[in-house]
Design an enzyme around this catalytic site. Structure first.
Site, PDB file in Angstrom:
ATOM      1  CE  LYS A 100       8.673   6.890   7.369  1.00 45.95           C
ATOM      2  NZ  LYS A 100       9.434   7.533   8.389  1.00 45.95           N
ATOM      3  CB  CYS A 136      30.483  47.296   5.002  1.00 47.16           C
ATOM      4  SG  CYS A 136      29.706  46.369   3.653  1.00 47.16           S
ATOM      5  CB  CYS A 153      33.323  43.526   1.262  1.00 46.57           C
ATOM      6  SG  CYS A 153      31.561  43.824   1.464  1.00 46.57           S
ATOM      7  CB  CYS A 202      32.268  48.259   1.333  1.00 52.06           C
ATOM      8  SG  CYS A 202      33.184  47.086   2.356  1.00 52.06           S
ATOM      9  CD  GLU A 215      -2.669  -1.130   2.618  1.00 50.16           C
ATOM     10  OE1 GLU A 215      -2.563  -0.165   3.395  1.00 50.16           O
ATOM     11  OE2 GLU A 215      -3.424  -2.087   2.809  1.00 50.16           O
ATOM     12  CG  ASP A 273       3.777  13.022   4.561  1.00 52.41           C
ATOM     13  OD1 ASP A 273       3.842  12.663   5.753  1.00 52.41           O
ATOM     14  OD2 ASP A 273       4.428  13.975   4.095  1.00 52.41           O
ATOM     15  CB  CYS A 318      32.745  42.692   5.138  1.00 54.02           C
ATOM     16  SG  CYS A 318      32.978  44.463   4.919  1.00 54.02           S
ATOM     17  CE1 TYR A 334      -3.842   3.096   8.205  1.00 54.53           C
ATOM     18  CE2 TYR A 334      -3.687   4.808   6.533  1.00 54.53           C
ATOM     19  CZ  TYR A 334      -3.490   4.373   7.830  1.00 54.53           C
ATOM     20  OH  TYR A 334      -2.953   5.220   8.752  1.00 54.53           O
ATOM     21  CE  LYS A 382       5.050   5.355   6.988  1.00 53.59           C
ATOM     22  NZ  LYS A 382       4.626   6.679   7.370  1.00 53.59           N
TER      23      LYS A 382
HETATM   24  S1  IVH Z   1      -1.191   0.584   8.630  1.00 53.41           S
HETATM   25  C1  IVH Z   1      -1.325  -1.768  12.431  1.00 53.41           C
HETATM   26  N1  IVH Z   1      -1.234   1.639   6.210  1.00 53.41           N
HETATM   27  O1  IVH Z   1       2.053   5.433   8.794  1.00 53.41           O
HETATM   28  C2  IVH Z   1      -1.288  -1.038  11.149  1.00 53.41           C
HETATM   29  N2  IVH Z   1      -0.404   2.979   7.980  1.00 53.41           N
HETATM   30  O2  IVH Z   1       4.566   5.028  10.238  1.00 53.41           O
HETATM   31  C3  IVH Z   1      -1.216   0.428  11.322  1.00 53.41           C
HETATM   32  N3  IVH Z   1       0.237   5.259   7.277  1.00 53.41           N
HETATM   33  O3  IVH Z   1       0.670   5.388  12.027  1.00 53.41           O
HETATM   34  C4  IVH Z   1      -0.972   1.287  10.206  1.00 53.41           C
HETATM   35  N4  IVH Z   1      -0.290   5.036   5.161  1.00 53.41           N
HETATM   36  O4  IVH Z   1      -0.410   6.947  10.240  1.00 53.41           O
HETATM   37  C5  IVH Z   1      -0.919   1.840   7.509  1.00 53.41           C
HETATM   38  N5  IVH Z   1      -1.390   2.418   4.032  1.00 53.41           N
HETATM   39  C6  IVH Z   1      -1.075   2.620   5.315  1.00 53.41           C
HETATM   40  C7  IVH Z   1      -0.552   3.852   5.764  1.00 53.41           C
HETATM   41  C8  IVH Z   1      -0.225   3.994   7.114  1.00 53.41           C
HETATM   42  C9  IVH Z   1       0.168   5.859   6.079  1.00 53.41           C
HETATM   43  C10 IVH Z   1       0.758   5.896   8.505  1.00 53.41           C
HETATM   44  C11 IVH Z   1      -0.066   5.665   9.743  1.00 53.41           C
HETATM   45  C12 IVH Z   1       0.881   4.995  10.703  1.00 53.41           C
HETATM   46  C13 IVH Z   1       2.223   5.443  10.188  1.00 53.41           C
HETATM   47  C14 IVH Z   1       3.337   4.519  10.620  1.00 53.41           C
END
Ligand code: IVH
Length: 661
Positions: free
Chosen positions: A305, A422, A399, A402, A108, A112, A417, A217, A110
């Site tokens: 990450k 200046c 400088c 100046c 999935e 932000d 300087c 999710y 992640k």
């Molecule tokens: S699953 C037990 N799925 O990332 C499972 N988290 O670094 C819990 N996050 O606290 C989380 N996208 O805020 C999950 N597709 C995703 C996510 C996700 C973003 C965040 C979430 C979590 C943090 C962990």
């Protein structure tokens, strides 16, 4: 105008919203939508007693709360372990296989943003909460209700808790920052901060205006619904009308995970929202159970990450700027490029050594990234792309303003300087003197200082307080009306009453920042007292090292500085500390505290200031010497570190109790 018609309209509009926002598949035109909505508003206004909680008109917000209530998560909301490389993903997979599991993984994005939990009873949205410390979160129901993709009603009348991420789209963040820039407000540094700041609004109208969105999710207790895999849980939540991410993908091995990561590493730019990695989850619920949890993370999932985004561009030139202390800084002039959402054309190169260490040459192709996703940084020169026409870097000797010869202090890397005349240093000094955290003279911005400086109305700080003598000629200047000059003169007059720390910071004494200025002002009370303080006395003060002490002594020893201070005194500028007094409290005196997470009653600056006023010290990193860590919502790694070191943990309430004791 009947109640039946109103209910029908709510149904039509909610369904249209769902098709539009959740499924991204509009079924009626905007005009039709507006027509139905207007009809609904008319009925609701005529019959407020009929108004329904799940009416789409409620998405605009309106509810204002006094403070955030707490919500306990029956099943704790855990965070995820992190991996940063292919090797670590392989190790993650091996650990799982060692437990006798033959996994299928769900990959999935992640997102932000910040995680939330939604509770539905009988299919009706009851509450929305933040993660908080994982066990107790904040009640953000009033704001969650304004998110268009969070349904008030599910498509089945079930009792269910679901979890997901609240986020702000790139476009909304950009727009918000554009407005903030216009209003001279600090910019939001990333989508996460923007989303977090928005759900922490007491007034839901503000949250509504932030146009937040969500992806769902996680289903914490799938077995209650007879669900055996995570992918089924996602399908089920989707069926209920919740917004699940279409980029989710099942894969059967590490190669599948790597392909998914590589694909989104390249294509993340095209997504309308920010992602900072990929989440990998074991799909079978039975296997998840078998693998279990550590204190903080599920062992059946991890987050990969992405490395900070790097972009290539051309280093067109290196130019030098002169700061208010005379410090010379080389700056990269870059072919403008888009990095992590904003256009970069300049980046600081800090000093001569930095440029030489990186062997940057004018004409080089260089890689750029944003450190902490905010400050642009030149990472390296792509040496393999050199043509031979690049120009080697040479530090200037004079400088750029100046022309005076530049000096390097012993043992330091920066050139200065040192010409007291200046013009650039003077001007920068004046700009600093009037700035918001110094004398805070409204209306005397950089451009006006430059104008007045060039027109010779002001050359030194005290001249600012003589501007009133030139009122008539100033009002005749192009672009300065009578009103604006009068306002300016009034702001200058008002600044005379400032408490000492503003003047002390504004003087621009090398190495004296805002916090040091405040502490010294509180301690010495008057500028005269501070000016008499000898070196030995100054270094004995906690937090004052030999560099600061020497800087103060040298500054006050200079005749020209003493004369200028005298002139300011004669002009009636206050030289006494008039702010809140230190009320030393034994629970705080001489001790160091660290604050992490978002607090309710204080901003970060406020609580740190309070700690100092009680005789304590606020630090940004946790060590064995930390007396206590004060923890707000969504604490960072400092909280984990404190627990690891066994440092006392205080809630905001504990802090307030200690203060009152
Ligand atoms: S699953 C037990 N799925 O990332 C499972 N988290 O670094 C819990 N996050 O606290 C989380 N996208 O805020 C999950 N597709 C995703 C996510 C996700 C973003 C965040 C979430 C979590 C943090 C962990």
């Amino acid at each position: 105008m009947t109640k039946e018609r109103m209910m029908e309209l709510i149904e039509i509009l909610n369904e249209a919203n769902y098709n539009y926002y959740v499924l991204d598949n509009p079924t009626i035109t905007d005009q039709e939508f507006d027509k139905y909505l207007r009809e609904l508003i008319t009925i609701e206004n005529a019959h407020p007693e009929w108004r329904q909680e799940d009416s789409p008109t409620q998405k605009v917000g309106g509810e204002v709360i006094d403070s955030f209530g707490k919500i306990t998560h029956e099943i704790p909301m855990l965070s995820l372990s992190n991996v940063f490389s292919e090797e670590e993903i392989i190790a993650f997979d091996e650990r799982i296989r060692k437990e006798g599991v033959h996994p299928t993984y769900m990959c999935e994005l992640k997102i932000d943003g910040l995680s939330m939990s939604l509770n539905y009873k009988d299919g009706k949205l009851m509450t929305g909460a933040t993660r908080g410390d994982g066990v107790t979160g904040e009640d953000i129901t009033h704001n969650v209700k304004t998110i268009k993709t969070v349904p008030f009603k599910l498509k089945e009348k079930v009792d269910i808790e679901v979890r997901g991420e609240i986020y702000m789209s790139k476009k909304t963040l950009e727009e918000l920052n554009r407005v903030r820039k216009e209003n001279n407000e600090p910019l939001l540094q990333n989508a996460r901060n923007a989303a977090a700041g928005s759900v922490r609004q007491l007034d839901s109208k503000i949250a509504a205006s932030r146009n937040l969105d969500c992806w769902i999710y996680h289903l914490p207790n799938p077995e209650d619904y007879g669900i055996m895999t995570h992918s089924e849980a996602i399908d089920y939540m989707k069926k209920l009308g919740l917004k699940t991410n279409p980029c989710n993908k099942l894969v059967s091995d590490v190669q599948g995970i790597l392909d998914y990561i590589n694909y989104y590493h390249v294509h993340r730019k095209e997504l309308p929202y920010d992602i900072d990695g990929v989440v990998i989850k074991v799909n079978s619920i039975k296997d998840q159970k078998k693998l279990g949890y550590t204190a903080k993370y599920p062992k059946w999932a991890t987050a990969y990450k992405f490395p900070a985004e790097e972009v290539l561009t051309k280093l067109k030139d290196i130019i030098f700027t002169v700061g208010r202390t005379g410090q010379i800084t080389p700056n990269a002039v870059l072919e403008p490029v888009l990095v992590a959402g904003s256009t970069i054309s300049r980046a600081t190169l800090h000093n001569e050594d930095y440029v030489k260490m990186k062997d940057l040459r004018i004409g080089d192709i260089v890689s750029i990234r944003k450190a902490g996703d905010v400050i642009p940084e030149v990472v390296e020169a792509k040496k393999e792309r050199r043509t031979g026409n690049e120009k080697e870097f040479e530090m200037i000797k004079n400088c750029p303003i100046c022309g005076d010869f530049l000096y390097k202090k012993e043992g330091q890397v920066d050139y200065y300087c040192m010409n007291p005349l200046c013009p650039k240093i003077h001007m920068e000094g004046l700009i600093h003197f009037v700035s918001r955290h110094a004398m805070n003279i409204d209306g005397l911005g950089e451009r006006i200082i430059e104008d007045f400086f060039n027109l010779k109305y002001i050359a030194k700080k005290s001249d600012i307080y003589h501007l009133d003598e030139h009122r008539d000629s100033l009002t005749e200047l192009e672009g300065y009306g009578e009103k604006s000059i009068d306002n300016l003169l009034q702001a200058i007059e008002n600044s005379k009453k400032n408490s000492l720390e503003r003047l002390l910071f504004g003087l621009g004494i090398p190495n004296i920042g805002e916090k040091t200025a405040k502490m010294l002002a509180q301690r010495y009370g008057t500028l005269d007292h501070l000016m008499e303080a000898p070196f030995d006395e100054l270094v004995a003060i906690p937090d004052i090292g030999p560099i600061i002490a020497k800087s103060l002594v040298e500054y006050f020893a200079k005749e020209e500085n003493r004369e200028e201070i005298n002139r300011l005194k004669e002009l009636g500028i206050n030289m006494t500390y008039t702010g809140p007094k230190i009320e030393v409290n034994t629970a705080f005196e001489g001790k160091t505290f660290v604050v992490t997470g978002t607090l309710e009653k204080f901003s970060r600056d406020e609580i740190e200031e309070k700690i100092r006023l009680l005789g304590g010290k606020a630090s940004s990193s946790v060590s064995k010497k930390t007396a206590a860590v004060i923890v707000g919502a969504n604490p960072g790694s400092k909280y984990d570190k404190a627990k690891e070191l066994g440092i006392p943990i205080w809630s905001e309430e504990d802090f307030v109790n200690q203060v009152n004791e």
